[in-house]
Scaffold this active site. Structure first.
Site, PDB file in Angstrom:
ATOM      1  N   TYR A 124     -28.113  14.045   4.588  1.00 49.16           N
ATOM      2  CA  TYR A 124     -27.501  15.111   3.796  1.00 49.16           C
ATOM      3  C   TYR A 124     -28.534  16.154   3.388  1.00 49.16           C
ATOM      4  O   TYR A 124     -29.583  15.820   2.819  1.00 49.16           O
ATOM      5  CB  TYR A 124     -26.845  14.556   2.536  1.00 49.16           C
ATOM      6  CG  TYR A 124     -25.664  13.644   2.765  1.00 49.16           C
ATOM      7  CD1 TYR A 124     -24.968  13.627   3.969  1.00 49.16           C
ATOM      8  CD2 TYR A 124     -25.230  12.794   1.751  1.00 49.16           C
ATOM      9  CE1 TYR A 124     -23.895  12.789   4.158  1.00 49.16           C
ATOM     10  CE2 TYR A 124     -24.153  11.952   1.937  1.00 49.16           C
ATOM     11  CZ  TYR A 124     -23.482  11.947   3.141  1.00 49.16           C
ATOM     12  OH  TYR A 124     -22.416  11.109   3.326  1.00 49.16           O
ATOM     13  N   HIS A 157     -24.793   4.202   8.494  1.00 49.97           N
ATOM     14  CA  HIS A 157     -23.917   5.377   8.428  1.00 49.97           C
ATOM     15  C   HIS A 157     -22.898   5.408   9.566  1.00 49.97           C
ATOM     16  O   HIS A 157     -21.740   5.768   9.365  1.00 49.97           O
ATOM     17  CB  HIS A 157     -24.772   6.652   8.455  1.00 49.97           C
ATOM     18  CG  HIS A 157     -24.149   7.816   7.773  1.00 49.97           C
ATOM     19  ND1 HIS A 157     -24.881   8.840   7.222  1.00 49.97           N
ATOM     20  CD2 HIS A 157     -22.864   8.145   7.543  1.00 49.97           C
ATOM     21  CE1 HIS A 157     -24.080   9.734   6.679  1.00 49.97           C
ATOM     22  NE2 HIS A 157     -22.842   9.333   6.871  1.00 49.97           N
ATOM     23  N   SER A 171     -14.167  11.451   0.806  1.00 51.60           N
ATOM     24  CA  SER A 171     -13.170  12.521   0.923  1.00 51.60           C
ATOM     25  C   SER A 171     -11.801  12.085   0.406  1.00 51.60           C
ATOM     26  O   SER A 171     -10.779  12.298   1.070  1.00 51.60           O
ATOM     27  CB  SER A 171     -13.053  13.006   2.369  1.00 51.60           C
ATOM     28  OG  SER A 171     -14.262  13.566   2.817  1.00 51.60           O
ATOM     29  N   PRO A 172     -11.724  11.461  -0.780  1.00 54.34           N
ATOM     30  CA  PRO A 172     -10.433  11.008  -1.304  1.00 54.34           C
ATOM     31  C   PRO A 172      -9.506  12.152  -1.689  1.00 54.34           C
ATOM     32  O   PRO A 172      -8.319  11.932  -1.906  1.00 54.34           O
ATOM     33  CB  PRO A 172     -10.825  10.180  -2.538  1.00 54.34           C
ATOM     34  CG  PRO A 172     -12.107  10.794  -2.994  1.00 54.34           C
ATOM     35  CD  PRO A 172     -12.822  11.170  -1.736  1.00 54.34           C
ATOM     36  N   GLY A 194      -9.183  14.734   0.418  1.00 52.22           N
ATOM     37  CA  GLY A 194      -8.960  15.449   1.672  1.00 52.22           C
ATOM     38  C   GLY A 194      -9.885  16.627   1.837  1.00 52.22           C
ATOM     39  O   GLY A 194      -9.472  17.701   2.259  1.00 52.22           O
ATOM     40  N   ARG A 195     -11.174  16.430   1.506  1.00 50.34           N
ATOM     41  CA  ARG A 195     -12.188  17.486   1.564  1.00 50.34           C
ATOM     42  C   ARG A 195     -11.789  18.688   0.712  1.00 50.34           C
ATOM     43  O   ARG A 195     -12.047  19.840   1.057  1.00 50.34           O
ATOM     44  CB  ARG A 195     -12.467  17.881   3.017  1.00 50.34           C
ATOM     45  CG  ARG A 195     -12.894  16.689   3.872  1.00 50.34           C
ATOM     46  CD  ARG A 195     -13.181  17.057   5.312  1.00 50.34           C
ATOM     47  NE  ARG A 195     -13.287  15.855   6.140  1.00 50.34           N
ATOM     48  CZ  ARG A 195     -14.389  15.129   6.296  1.00 50.34           C
ATOM     49  NH1 ARG A 195     -15.493  15.500   5.688  1.00 50.34           N
ATOM     50  NH2 ARG A 195     -14.397  14.048   7.052  1.00 50.34           N
ATOM     51  N   GLY A 196     -11.153  18.376  -0.412  1.00 47.17           N
ATOM     52  CA  GLY A 196     -10.781  19.411  -1.367  1.00 47.17           C
ATOM     53  C   GLY A 196      -9.383  19.957  -1.188  1.00 47.17           C
ATOM     54  O   GLY A 196      -8.837  20.583  -2.101  1.00 47.17           O
ATOM     55  N   ALA A 214      -6.744  18.991  -3.698  1.00 47.78           N
ATOM     56  CA  ALA A 214      -6.975  19.571  -5.023  1.00 47.78           C
ATOM     57  C   ALA A 214      -6.501  21.018  -5.059  1.00 47.78           C
ATOM     58  O   ALA A 214      -6.483  21.647  -6.121  1.00 47.78           O
ATOM     59  CB  ALA A 214      -8.457  19.498  -5.388  1.00 47.78           C
ATOM     60  N   GLY A 215      -6.135  21.552  -3.900  1.00 48.42           N
ATOM     61  CA  GLY A 215      -5.617  22.908  -3.832  1.00 48.42           C
ATOM     62  C   GLY A 215      -6.655  23.987  -3.640  1.00 48.42           C
ATOM     63  O   GLY A 215      -6.319  25.176  -3.587  1.00 48.42           O
TER      64      GLY A 215
END
Length: 338
Positions: free
Chosen positions: A56, A125, A204-205, A207-209, A212-213
């Site tokens: 990362y 990984h 990613s719970p 969905g990669r944001g 959250a909209g």
């Protein structure tokens, strides 16, 4: 709010924190001061489980940042997870390497960057399919015996690999992508982990944001790698926005934000599941922590699940579907990694 969960014998906060976004995974990286403030802010909100990787950020920036932040926190109250397994070919390409020599060198380097004497949870990984998992696990077992790592994890591993690895040494946690719109682990992986007593750490719970909209309300930054993800482009994106509106409506019904509803759904999937949402904004962190207060019944969970039928999700979950295909082609160059 501090709520705890057990991953085998490793006790962690019920909600973890994925650190990758702090060093530019989906947008501009934070400054060192901002990144440290975010990590210490997590701790003071009850989050003690921090997830990073040697891949990362540029030049291992994420581990270095986490290491500096850990210096400001009581080490005995923090659980740090990091990963090994990708060997850099050039600035954009990697190969998977699970050889004992490589993983040992990675562990030693991570210990120095994190400035710690041991790593609480050390993941492979991605699985190197060019060599037996038993050899990789054998070296990881030695690192446990030497006190350099406390527990072993796998990421994106197949059921067969999990079973074979478990036969060498207990796997504490399996990290997989898991959210309302990515639920393919439910058929085989989740039951297997329940049977073997392995914890699940969903990355990613949200969905990669998307759940959250963020991407629905705002345009993606020009440098965001999500612009190459099938679910976020073209007609796929337009179709998936319809799914988001259903989550938004249910969130209004439950008096919470869409992010809290989506994260609450993951948190209600059973014991031993510890999601690690990441963010670079303190307001989003507070919103995520608020999901711990959300109480959902079995009927609520079913209603939320039904709002996003998997056959209506448009596009694969990753660029070139790499994360799924890495089980079979782990030692080929990959341009897009978690």
């Amino acid at each position: 709010m501090k709520e705890l969960c057990k991953l085998l014998c490793l006790q962690v906060s019920k909600l973890g924190f994925g650190c990758t976004s702090l060093t530019g995974a989906y947008g501009a990286p934070l400054s060192e001061e901002e990144g440290i403030k975010m990590i210490t802010g997590c701790f003071h909100r009850g989050i003690t489980f921090f997830d990073t990787s040697d891949i990362y950020g540029v030049d291992h920036a994420n581990e270095i940042l986490v290491g500096k932040a850990l210096k400001q926190l009581p080490r005995e109250k923090v659980q740090v997870a990091t990963k090994f397994g990708f060997s850099r070919v050039d600035s954009s390409q990697f190969i998977v390497d699970g050889t004992p020599e490589y993983l040992r060198s990675c562990c030693e380097a991570s210990l120095k960057r994190l400035q710690v004497e041991y790593i609480d949870l050390y993941y492979q990984h991605r699985v190197d399919t060019t060599m037996p998992i038993e050899e990789t696990m054998g070296e990881l077992k030695k690192l446990v015996q030497e006190g350099k790592i406390k527990f072993i994890g796998l990421s994106e591993a197949s059921p067969d690999t999990i079973k074979r690895a478990q036969a060498v040494y207990p796997i504490t946690a399996l990290q997989m992508e898991y959210s309302l719109w990515t639920r393919d682990i439910e058929d085989e992986i989740v039951p297997l982990c329940r049977e073997l007593g392995i914890g699940i750490v969903p990355y990613s719970p949200l969905g990669r944001g998307f759940l959250a909209g963020k991407q629905v309300k705002e345009s993606l930054p020009a440098n965001s790698k999500l612009r190459s993800y099938p679910r976020f482009v073209g007609q796929n994106f337009e179709q998936n926005k319809i799914l988001y509106t259903r989550i938004e409506a249910l969130a209004f019904k439950h008096g919470c934000s869409p992010a809290q509803l989506a994260l609450g759904w993951v948190l209600h999937q059973g014991d031993g599941i510890v999601p690690i949402p990441g963010t670079s904004k303190m307001k989003n962190l507070d919103d995520n922590v608020g999901a711990l207060r959300l109480k959902l019944t079995e009927d609520d969970i079913q209603e939320i699940s039904d709002a996003i039928p998997l056959n209506e999700v448009a596009g694969s979950r990753s660029h070139e579907n790499y994360l799924r295909m890495s089980w079979m082609f782990a030692n080929t160059p990959a341009k897009d990694v978690q």
